[in-house]
Motif scaffolding. Structure first.
Motif, PDB file in Angstrom:
ATOM      1  N   UNK A 114       0.636  -1.249  -0.296  1.00  0.00           N
ATOM      2  CA  UNK A 114      -0.239  -0.537  -0.209  1.00  0.00           C
ATOM      3  C   UNK A 114       0.916   1.082   0.256  1.00  0.00           C
ATOM      4  N   UNK A 115       1.051   2.150  -0.598  1.00  0.00           N
ATOM      5  CA  UNK A 115       1.692   3.424  -1.191  1.00  0.00           C
ATOM      6  C   UNK A 115       1.557   4.287  -0.156  1.00  0.00           C
ATOM      7  N   UNK A 116       0.257   4.124   0.399  1.00  0.00           N
ATOM      8  CA  UNK A 116       0.393   4.956   1.762  1.00  0.00           C
ATOM      9  C   UNK A 116       0.508   4.868   2.727  1.00  0.00           C
ATOM     10  N   UNK A 117       1.133   3.850   3.063  1.00  0.00           N
ATOM     11  CA  UNK A 117       1.550   2.817   3.832  1.00  0.00           C
ATOM     12  C   UNK A 117       3.085   2.605   3.720  1.00  0.00           C
ATOM     13  N   UNK A 118       3.811   2.763   2.821  1.00  0.00           N
ATOM     14  CA  UNK A 118       5.299   2.274   3.030  1.00  0.00           C
ATOM     15  C   UNK A 118       5.808   1.245   3.383  1.00  0.00           C
ATOM     16  N   UNK A 119       6.808   1.376   4.056  1.00  0.00           N
ATOM     17  CA  UNK A 119       7.385   0.421   4.732  1.00  0.00           C
ATOM     18  C   UNK A 119       7.414   0.680   6.286  1.00  0.00           C
ATOM     19  N   UNK A 120       5.880   1.112   7.122  1.00  0.00           N
ATOM     20  CA  UNK A 120       5.249   1.085   7.899  1.00  0.00           C
ATOM     21  C   UNK A 120       4.806  -0.871   8.232  1.00  0.00           C
ATOM     22  N   UNK A 121       4.691  -1.904   7.308  1.00  0.00           N
ATOM     23  CA  UNK A 121       4.453  -2.800   7.380  1.00  0.00           C
ATOM     24  C   UNK A 121       5.338  -3.759   8.595  1.00  0.00           C
ATOM     25  N   UNK A 122       6.677  -2.951   7.832  1.00  0.00           N
ATOM     26  CA  UNK A 122       7.997  -4.061   8.485  1.00  0.00           C
ATOM     27  C   UNK A 122       8.400  -3.466   9.572  1.00  0.00           C
ATOM     28  N   UNK A 123       7.919  -1.729  10.192  1.00  0.00           N
ATOM     29  CA  UNK A 123       8.448  -1.176  11.582  1.00  0.00           C
ATOM     30  C   UNK A 123       6.971  -2.476  12.493  1.00  0.00           C
ATOM     31  N   UNK A 124       6.159  -1.926  11.640  1.00  0.00           N
ATOM     32  CA  UNK A 124       4.889  -2.799  13.160  1.00  0.00           C
ATOM     33  C   UNK A 124       4.973  -4.671  13.169  1.00  0.00           C
ATOM     34  N   UNK A 125       5.787  -5.259  11.586  1.00  0.00           N
ATOM     35  CA  UNK A 125       5.603  -6.637  12.146  1.00  0.00           C
ATOM     36  C   UNK A 125       6.991  -6.682  13.104  1.00  0.00           C
ATOM     37  N   UNK A 126       8.237  -5.878  13.403  1.00  0.00           N
ATOM     38  CA  UNK A 126       9.352  -6.922  14.106  1.00  0.00           C
ATOM     39  C   UNK A 126       8.923  -5.656  14.882  1.00  0.00           C
ATOM     40  N   UNK A 127       7.868  -4.997  15.513  1.00  0.00           N
ATOM     41  CA  UNK A 127       7.403  -4.411  16.773  1.00  0.00           C
ATOM     42  C   UNK A 127       7.039  -5.381  17.161  1.00  0.00           C
ATOM     43  N   UNK A 128       5.724  -6.419  16.616  1.00  0.00           N
ATOM     44  CA  UNK A 128       5.461  -7.163  17.081  1.00  0.00           C
ATOM     45  C   UNK A 128       5.962  -8.322  17.661  1.00  0.00           C
ATOM     46  N   UNK A 129       6.697  -9.177  16.338  1.00  0.00           N
ATOM     47  CA  UNK A 129       7.429  -9.787  17.152  1.00  0.00           C
ATOM     48  C   UNK A 129       8.348  -9.659  17.935  1.00  0.00           C
ATOM     49  N   UNK A 130       9.000  -8.213  18.537  1.00  0.00           N
ATOM     50  CA  UNK A 130       9.387  -8.387  19.614  1.00  0.00           C
ATOM     51  C   UNK A 130       8.963  -8.273  21.046  1.00  0.00           C
ATOM     52  N   UNK A 131       7.514  -7.519  20.954  1.00  0.00           N
ATOM     53  CA  UNK A 131       6.403  -7.798  21.594  1.00  0.00           C
ATOM     54  C   UNK A 131       6.030  -9.151  22.179  1.00  0.00           C
ATOM     55  N   UNK A 132       5.795 -10.015  21.429  1.00  0.00           N
ATOM     56  CA  UNK A 132       5.487 -11.598  20.985  1.00  0.00           C
ATOM     57  C   UNK A 132       6.678 -12.161  21.443  1.00  0.00           C
ATOM     58  N   UNK A 133       7.873 -11.779  22.035  1.00  0.00           N
ATOM     59  CA  UNK A 133       9.154 -12.751  22.308  1.00  0.00           C
ATOM     60  C   UNK A 133       9.772 -13.622  21.247  1.00  0.00           C
ATOM     61  N   UNK A 134       9.401 -12.776  19.940  1.00  0.00           N
ATOM     62  CA  UNK A 134      10.087 -13.927  18.186  1.00  0.00           C
ATOM     63  C   UNK A 134       9.080 -13.938  17.808  1.00  0.00           C
ATOM     64  N   UNK A 135       8.592 -14.195  16.686  1.00  0.00           N
ATOM     65  CA  UNK A 135       7.748 -14.577  15.310  1.00  0.00           C
ATOM     66  C   UNK A 135       7.377 -15.573  16.063  1.00  0.00           C
ATOM     67  N   UNK A 136       8.042 -17.133  15.576  1.00  0.00           N
ATOM     68  CA  UNK A 136       7.208 -17.974  16.075  1.00  0.00           C
ATOM     69  C   UNK A 136       6.682 -17.988  17.144  1.00  0.00           C
ATOM     70  N   UNK A 137       6.866 -17.958  18.286  1.00  0.00           N
ATOM     71  CA  UNK A 137       6.588 -18.204  19.377  1.00  0.00           C
ATOM     72  C   UNK A 137       4.842 -16.785  19.735  1.00  0.00           C
ATOM     73  N   UNK A 138       5.224 -16.008  18.664  1.00  0.00           N
ATOM     74  CA  UNK A 138       4.317 -15.346  18.670  1.00  0.00           C
ATOM     75  C   UNK A 138       3.149 -15.687  17.450  1.00  0.00           C
ATOM     76  N   UNK A 139       3.502 -16.725  16.098  1.00  0.00           N
ATOM     77  CA  UNK A 139       1.892 -17.182  16.011  1.00  0.00           C
ATOM     78  C   UNK A 139       1.695 -18.157  16.190  1.00  0.00           C
ATOM     79  N   UNK A 140       2.785 -19.332  16.970  1.00  0.00           N
ATOM     80  CA  UNK A 140       2.183 -20.008  18.041  1.00  0.00           C
ATOM     81  C   UNK A 140       1.088 -19.767  19.292  1.00  0.00           C
ATOM     82  N   UNK A 141       1.637 -18.559  19.750  1.00  0.00           N
ATOM     83  CA  UNK A 141       0.501 -18.790  21.110  1.00  0.00           C
ATOM     84  C   UNK A 141       0.630 -19.469  21.972  1.00  0.00           C
TER      85      UNK A 141
END
Length: 271
Positions: A114-141
């Motif tokens: 989404x051109x209006x969002x630009x690279x926001x998605x990468x920043x948000x994804x990394x922040x989500x993973x950090x809050x979750x303790x990692x990508x795999x942990x965040x996905x698995x719950x």
């Protein structure tokens, strides 16, 4: 914005309980074709993943594997002979903390860009993973969650800027079939679809209903009735909704349709 109009074949009296919205055997036949291809693609992901999906499957570091899978989903495999060109050119590593450049990038047909969002998605994804303790942990719950609940919660948590329903479903389905996280993709989450989501429009047309609860029930009945996983429907309906003269979008797959499976699906649809 690209508007895809679902074409209608001539009414020839076709009727079937699994697809109450269809009135043409040609439409049902196309659906059988696309379901068979999508099912073949999912098996390929599980058994012999092609291209960069294979790299995800072979990557020893699961966080790097999850990051590469995210980049593939976000940019989207391209049409043509080199579906991985953009990801190979733009990819970064998870450990580096660097995000890909989007300037001048080519995106696949189902990219979440989404051109209006630009690279926001990468920043948000990394922040989500950090809050979750990692990508795999965040996905698995939580370990106590059922596989369906794990899938639903991961879908909710991935509601990031510029990462809509198609991207979230695709990422979770791909990660499940590549063996990164065990989930049960039991629904396409069409209640989260945008008004012009081609999969949602096709589902409403094929299943003859717009009510979210009934739509969810009928999509499961269709998948079970023809003997394919529910997650098969997403790519199948995307391609079914495309103009009949448009080349099928294979999403990076090398899969070949199993004709016996296609015939079985067609038989289940009363063809």
């Amino acid at each position: 914005m690209t508007v895809r109009r679902v074409q209608r074949a001539p009414d020839d009296g076709y009727e079937h309980d699994l697809v109450p919205g269809l009135r043409a055997s040609a439409d049902a036949g196309r659906l059988a074709d696309e379901l068979a291809f999508s099912a073949a693609r999912l098996r390929e992901l599980s058994e012999a993943a092609p291209g960069l999906y294979g790299d995800v499957q072979r990557e020893g570091d699961r966080e790097e594997a999850a990051w590469l899978s995210f980049l593939i989903t976000y940019f989207g495999p391209l049409r043509g002979e080199n579906p991985w060109a953009t990801v190979m050119e733009r990819r970064t590593t998870w450990a580096s903390g660097e995000n890909p450049s989007l300037d001048g990038a080519e995106f696949g047909p189902r990219s979440g860009y989404d051109a209006r969002r630009g690279a926001e998605v990468f920043v948000a994804y990394r922040a989500w993973a950090e809050r979750s303790g990692g990508q795999i942990v965040g996905l698995a719950g939580e370990e106590t969650w059922t596989l369906q609940h794990r899938y639903d919660r991961a879908f909710e948590r991935l509601g990031l800027p510029g990462f809509g329903r198609p991207s979230r479903v695709e990422l979770l389905v791909v990660n499940h079939h590549l063996g990164l996280v065990e989930l049960d993709p039991w629904t396409m989450h069409l209640s989260a679809a945008t008004p012009m989501d081609p999969v949602s429009l096709a589902a409403k047309r094929i299943l003859g209903i717009g009510d979210p609860v009934l739509l969810q029930r009928r999509q499961r009945e269709l998948a079970h009735g023809v003997g394919v996983p529910v997650e098969t429907l997403d790519l199948a309906l995307y391609n079914w909704a495309a103009p009949v003269d448009e080349e099928r979008y294979v999403a990076g797959a090398d899969a070949v349709v199993d004709e016996a499976e296609r015939d079985g699906i067609a038989t289940a649809l009363g063809l």
